[in-house]
Design an enzyme around this catalytic site. Structure first.
Site: not given
Ligand SMILES: *Cc1c(COP(=O)(O)O)cnc(C)c1O
Length: 433
Positions: A29, A157, A251, A280
């Site tokens: 990015y 996202y 998520d 994460k």
């Molecule tokens: C960071 C993130 C992702 C993607 O994770 P990556 O390890 O970067 O592929 C998916 N969903 C949410 C809510 C995120 O914060």
């Protein structure tokens, strides 16, 4: 046939690794033609990042909120070292190992309700892809055809791979350039008010039999702009789908592991999704790892004599033992130390520290939830974004705004004085810019 010219051997351990290497790396990015080159980092410890030129930055974002215990927590480092010496990796097809199986049990234990079956992967985006594929195949395995779409929420996202992009909000997010190439899903507003709830119900009622699943970020939509919603809104979003038998994917990649003051955001709202994604902070920020957890009725739809009913996914490095050992060690820290209390306490510190920003010109909103603090600006043109990033670095802080959003996601262990210093620095830099 012409032979390729022989390249001269590379000098070893070049002191000029940054400038020499910058000809060959491609940054995320980043408009590499005009943005400042990255800062050279030689180490990190606790809540501080050490630069090659001797400066230290107080880290306000814990490396995209992964390093929840700070950098290099000694017990996780030791667990990683020990695991690397005994079994650094082995394929997960047909072979099992203690770190992964123990971690699966522990994740099922912390997950709400009867979420119990853990599929490992190596990143958040892939954990989301896995969840989407689980929901799709869940229907196929039951002989239901035509459930090929997902319902997702504006502002969401879910990652950068194709399936994840297709359930993210391209207009508000990072994926506008790819919008034409993405799967045709349904996007609605979160049911924050009566009209939005009615529109959501209407979509479920009229399109429900084309929908494989609903995906939502519980309580905070992170990458889409750090947008908050309350537990009741999440509860409605989940209940409306589940009452129609449509699986809900939560998520929790941003919200999980104490970020909002609870182990998981779903705990705060008392909801039990059908599938949950974690990544994460799962390993305490030490290694990449993803986990997708399903409830028994999802898992059971894949069991039976039909070989094709088996779940069709398998990343090469899934359940990497070192990453799983790091995650187990990180969970030990959550068990043994007051991380959730620290996160809850940080909310007050961030609220007090960022409060002065409210009266600054150009500030649209200041909001906090747990160990997340957000200053939303009215706009942030590119030149000002660049100037602001530089100002933070000059103030000795590592804070990297995106869009119109300046956000703080410090390590949960950051001490009161450091949180105050961080917030002061943010307010002063915003005032000066
Ligand atoms: C960071 C993130 C992702 C993607 O994770 P990556 O390890 O970067 O592929 C998916 N969903 C949410 C809510 C995120 O914060």
């Amino acid at each position: 046939m012409t032979r390729k010219p022989q390249k001269p051997p590379l000098p070893k351990g070049s002191p000029d690794w940054l400038t020499a290497g910058m000809d060959h790396v491609w940054l995320p990015y980043t408009q590499m033609a005009v943005e400042d080159p990255p800062l050279a980092v030689v180490g990190a410890e606790g809540v501080r990042i050490r630069l090659a030129d001797g400066r230290e930055l107080l880290d306000g974002m814990a490396s995209w909120w992964t390093a929840c215990h700070g950098y290099n927590p000694p017990s996780i480092v030791q667990a990683v070292q020990r695991q690397a010496e005994t079994l650094s990796h082995v394929m997960f097809g047909g072979l099992a190992h203690e770190p992964a199986l123990t971690l699966a049990r522990r994740l099922a234990h912390i997950a709400p309700g009867d979420l119990a079956h853990v599929f490992f992967s190596d990143s958040g985006s892939v954990a989301v892809e896995v969840a989407l594929k689980m929901a799709l195949q869940y229907w196929v395995n039951q002989g239901a055809r035509g459930r090929t779409r997902f319902l997702c929420f504006r502002g969401g996202y879910h990652g950068d791979t194709f399936g994840a992009m297709a359930v993210s909000d391209a207009e508000h997010g990072f994926h506008r350039v790819f919008a034409d190439a993405l799967a045709d899903n349904l996007m609605v507003d979160l049911p924050r008010d009566k009209p939005a709830l009615a529109a959501y119900q209407e979509t479920l009622a009229t399109q429900g039999d084309t929908i494989a699943g609903v995906i939502v970020e519980p309580l905070v939509q992170g990458g889409g702009g750090m947008l908050f919603h309350d537990a009741q809104v999440l509860g409605l979003a989940v209940a409306e789908a589940q009452s129609r038998g449509i699986p809900v994917i939560a998520d929790e990649i941003f919200t999980g592991f104490g970020r909002l003051g609870h182990m998981l955001a779903c705990d705060a709202a008392g909801v039990v999704p059908d599938i949950m994604c974690l990544s994460k902070a799962l390993t305490g920020g030490v290694l990449g790892l993803g986990a997708t957890i399903a409830r028994p009725h999802i898992f059971d739809a894949f069991a039976g004599p039909d070989l094709d009913a088996a779940f069709m996914h398998g990343p090469t490095f899934m359940a990497n033992p070192i990453a799983c050992a790091a995650a187990n060690s990180s969970l030990d820290l959550f068990d043994g130390e007051p991380r959730l209390a620290q996160a809850a306490q940080m909310e007050g510190l961030l609220e007090a520290g960022l409060h002065p920003c409210r009266s600054l010109p150009g500030v649209a909103d200041v909001r906090t939830m747990g160990a997340l603090g957000v200053v939303e600006l009215e706009d942030l043109p590119f030149e000002r974004l660049i100037a602001l990033r530089r100002a933070f670095i000059e103030a000795g802080l590592w804070v990297r705004p995106f869009g119109r959003i300046v956000y703080l996601t410090p390590a949960l262990v950051m001490e009161e004085g450091d949180v105050e210093h961080l917030c002061n620095g943010v307010c002063l830099s915003l005032r000066g810019n």
